[in-house]
Write a protein that holds these residues in place. Sequence first.
Motif, PDB file in Angstrom:
ATOM      1  N   ILE A 194      -8.787 -32.682  48.029  1.00 46.12           N
ATOM      2  CA  ILE A 194      -8.283 -31.517  47.299  1.00 46.12           C
ATOM      3  C   ILE A 194      -7.569 -32.013  46.052  1.00 46.12           C
ATOM      4  N   GLY A 195      -8.015 -31.574  44.893  1.00 47.40           N
ATOM      5  CA  GLY A 195      -7.354 -31.933  43.648  1.00 47.40           C
ATOM      6  C   GLY A 195      -6.250 -30.938  43.347  1.00 47.40           C
ATOM      7  N   ALA A 196      -5.019 -31.427  43.236  1.00 49.34           N
ATOM      8  CA  ALA A 196      -3.879 -30.591  42.846  1.00 49.34           C
ATOM      9  C   ALA A 196      -3.587 -30.919  41.388  1.00 49.34           C
ATOM     10  N   ILE A 197      -4.105 -30.087  40.494  1.00 54.19           N
ATOM     11  CA  ILE A 197      -4.086 -30.398  39.063  1.00 54.19           C
ATOM     12  C   ILE A 197      -2.775 -29.914  38.464  1.00 54.19           C
ATOM     13  N   ASN A 198      -1.876 -30.841  38.237  1.00 57.25           N
ATOM     14  CA  ASN A 198      -0.508 -30.516  37.834  1.00 57.25           C
ATOM     15  C   ASN A 198      -0.314 -30.390  36.335  1.00 57.25           C
ATOM     16  N   GLY A 199      -1.198 -30.957  35.542  1.00 51.86           N
ATOM     17  CA  GLY A 199      -1.066 -30.914  34.081  1.00 51.86           C
ATOM     18  C   GLY A 199      -2.427 -31.049  33.440  1.00 51.86           C
ATOM     19  N   VAL A 200      -2.489 -31.705  32.293  1.00 53.76           N
ATOM     20  CA  VAL A 200      -3.773 -31.827  31.602  1.00 53.76           C
ATOM     21  C   VAL A 200      -4.708 -32.774  32.348  1.00 53.76           C
ATOM     22  N   ALA A 201      -5.974 -32.419  32.369  1.00 53.21           N
ATOM     23  CA  ALA A 201      -7.045 -33.269  32.881  1.00 53.21           C
ATOM     24  C   ALA A 201      -8.021 -33.434  31.725  1.00 53.21           C
ATOM     25  N   ILE A 202      -7.943 -34.564  31.069  1.00 55.23           N
ATOM     26  CA  ILE A 202      -8.655 -34.750  29.808  1.00 55.23           C
ATOM     27  C   ILE A 202      -9.766 -35.784  29.961  1.00 55.23           C
ATOM     28  N   THR A 203     -10.957 -35.446  29.502  1.00 53.65           N
ATOM     29  CA  THR A 203     -12.103 -36.338  29.410  1.00 53.65           C
ATOM     30  C   THR A 203     -12.364 -37.031  30.750  1.00 53.65           C
ATOM     31  N   LEU A 251     -13.915 -22.508  37.786  1.00 54.51           N
ATOM     32  CA  LEU A 251     -13.741 -23.950  37.747  1.00 54.51           C
ATOM     33  C   LEU A 251     -12.702 -24.425  38.758  1.00 54.51           C
ATOM     34  N   VAL A 252     -11.672 -23.599  38.998  1.00 59.78           N
ATOM     35  CA  VAL A 252     -10.655 -23.934  39.999  1.00 59.78           C
ATOM     36  C   VAL A 252     -10.593 -22.808  41.027  1.00 59.78           C
ATOM     37  N   ASN A 253     -10.155 -23.164  42.227  1.00 59.91           N
ATOM     38  CA  ASN A 253     -10.087 -22.173  43.309  1.00 59.91           C
ATOM     39  C   ASN A 253      -9.000 -21.144  43.073  1.00 59.91           C
ATOM     40  N   ARG A 254      -7.822 -21.618  42.651  1.00 59.64           N
ATOM     41  CA  ARG A 254      -6.722 -20.703  42.348  1.00 59.64           C
ATOM     42  C   ARG A 254      -5.655 -21.418  41.537  1.00 59.64           C
ATOM     43  N   VAL A 255      -4.755 -20.600  40.971  1.00 58.00           N
ATOM     44  CA  VAL A 255      -3.679 -21.102  40.116  1.00 58.00           C
ATOM     45  C   VAL A 255      -2.346 -20.681  40.721  1.00 58.00           C
ATOM     46  N   VAL A 256      -1.405 -21.616  40.770  1.00 54.71           N
ATOM     47  CA  VAL A 256      -0.086 -21.341  41.340  1.00 54.71           C
ATOM     48  C   VAL A 256       0.988 -21.870  40.400  1.00 54.71           C
ATOM     49  N   ALA A 257       2.231 -21.469  40.651  1.00 55.58           N
ATOM     50  CA  ALA A 257       3.360 -21.973  39.873  1.00 55.58           C
ATOM     51  C   ALA A 257       3.508 -23.476  40.095  1.00 55.58           C
ATOM     52  N   GLU A 315       5.935 -25.397  40.906  1.00 55.28           N
ATOM     53  CA  GLU A 315       6.679 -25.795  42.101  1.00 55.28           C
ATOM     54  C   GLU A 315       5.920 -25.507  43.399  1.00 55.28           C
ATOM     55  N   ASP A 316       4.895 -24.671  43.305  1.00 58.56           N
ATOM     56  CA  ASP A 316       4.109 -24.312  44.487  1.00 58.56           C
ATOM     57  C   ASP A 316       2.833 -25.133  44.628  1.00 58.56           C
ATOM     58  N   LEU A 317       2.536 -25.972  43.641  1.00 63.08           N
ATOM     59  CA  LEU A 317       1.239 -26.645  43.604  1.00 63.08           C
ATOM     60  C   LEU A 317       1.017 -27.570  44.798  1.00 63.08           C
ATOM     61  N   VAL A 318       1.853 -28.556  44.957  1.00 63.72           N
ATOM     62  CA  VAL A 318       1.664 -29.504  46.052  1.00 63.72           C
ATOM     63  C   VAL A 318       1.809 -28.819  47.410  1.00 63.72           C
ATOM     64  N   PRO A 319       2.817 -27.942  47.609  1.00 64.66           N
ATOM     65  CA  PRO A 319       2.867 -27.224  48.895  1.00 64.66           C
ATOM     66  C   PRO A 319       1.600 -26.427  49.196  1.00 64.66           C
ATOM     67  N   ALA A 320       1.015 -25.776  48.184  1.00 67.04           N
ATOM     68  CA  ALA A 320      -0.207 -25.002  48.399  1.00 67.04           C
ATOM     69  C   ALA A 320      -1.372 -25.921  48.768  1.00 67.04           C
TER      70      ALA A 320
END
Length: 256
Positions: free
Chosen positions: A98-107, A175-181, A183-188
């Motif tokens: 599971i990719g928890a995309i916390n910021g920019v994912a570039i190239t 492209l992504v399953n869902r978007v969260v705040a 602070e909720d990213l890693v817990p989700a």
Amino acid sequence: MLLVDIKDQVALVTLNRPDAMNALSRALRAELHKTLKRLDADPAVKVIVLTGAGERAFTAGLDLKELGSDPNGLRAANATEPSENPAWAVIACRKPVIGAINGVAITGGFEVALACDVLIASTNARFADTHARVGITPGWGLSQKLSRLIGPYRAKELSLSGNFLDARTAEAWGLVNRVVAPEDLVPAALKLAADMATIDVEMLVTYKGMIDDGYETTLRQGLELEQARSTAHNRQVTPEAVEARRAGIQARGRTQ
């Protein structure tokens, strides 16, 4: 440069070079491959969550400073060995990632994100394919996988402009399953991983493989693949095992 925390059969793997936007140096690429290979073989781990340290970047891709000092550095962009190609290191993992995309994912970082099985994004996440602007072509799968996920028109819009795609639009485009705040990213991500971890690891590996292998073929070939593998697998399942698991499914349904 790489943090690993294992709890309740879930491994949280963090790219830990926040000052360098978690850029994929040669050392980090090798360590990521070694770690994923170890976790894939670890019976104490069923699911892996991959994220980046900080809120700025998941990963900015290849370490351009390192490339600038190495005349052979650009070879990494076309590497096929998982120790050099982090996208292949992720794809080679049989267990769900599971990719928890916390910021920019570039190239190259975008390519690593696309290699994951599920993507959950922070509202801080943004995606960009800057290959054309840098003057190189992708070699870790982006030109092929992105168009299959969001369609060729949208893929060309991103790749031929180098523009950023925000998290909400990425969600709308599938492209992504869902978007969260943030602070909720890693817990989700950990919560979803925990749900997956309640399933037998052999089933996780088998079902993931069916989806991935079938997706690479035509629909008819995929249906034939499913039939062949399903027949082989289900032949070994006893009625008693189905009944025991049915009770568990009913109990889980009452709590959700």
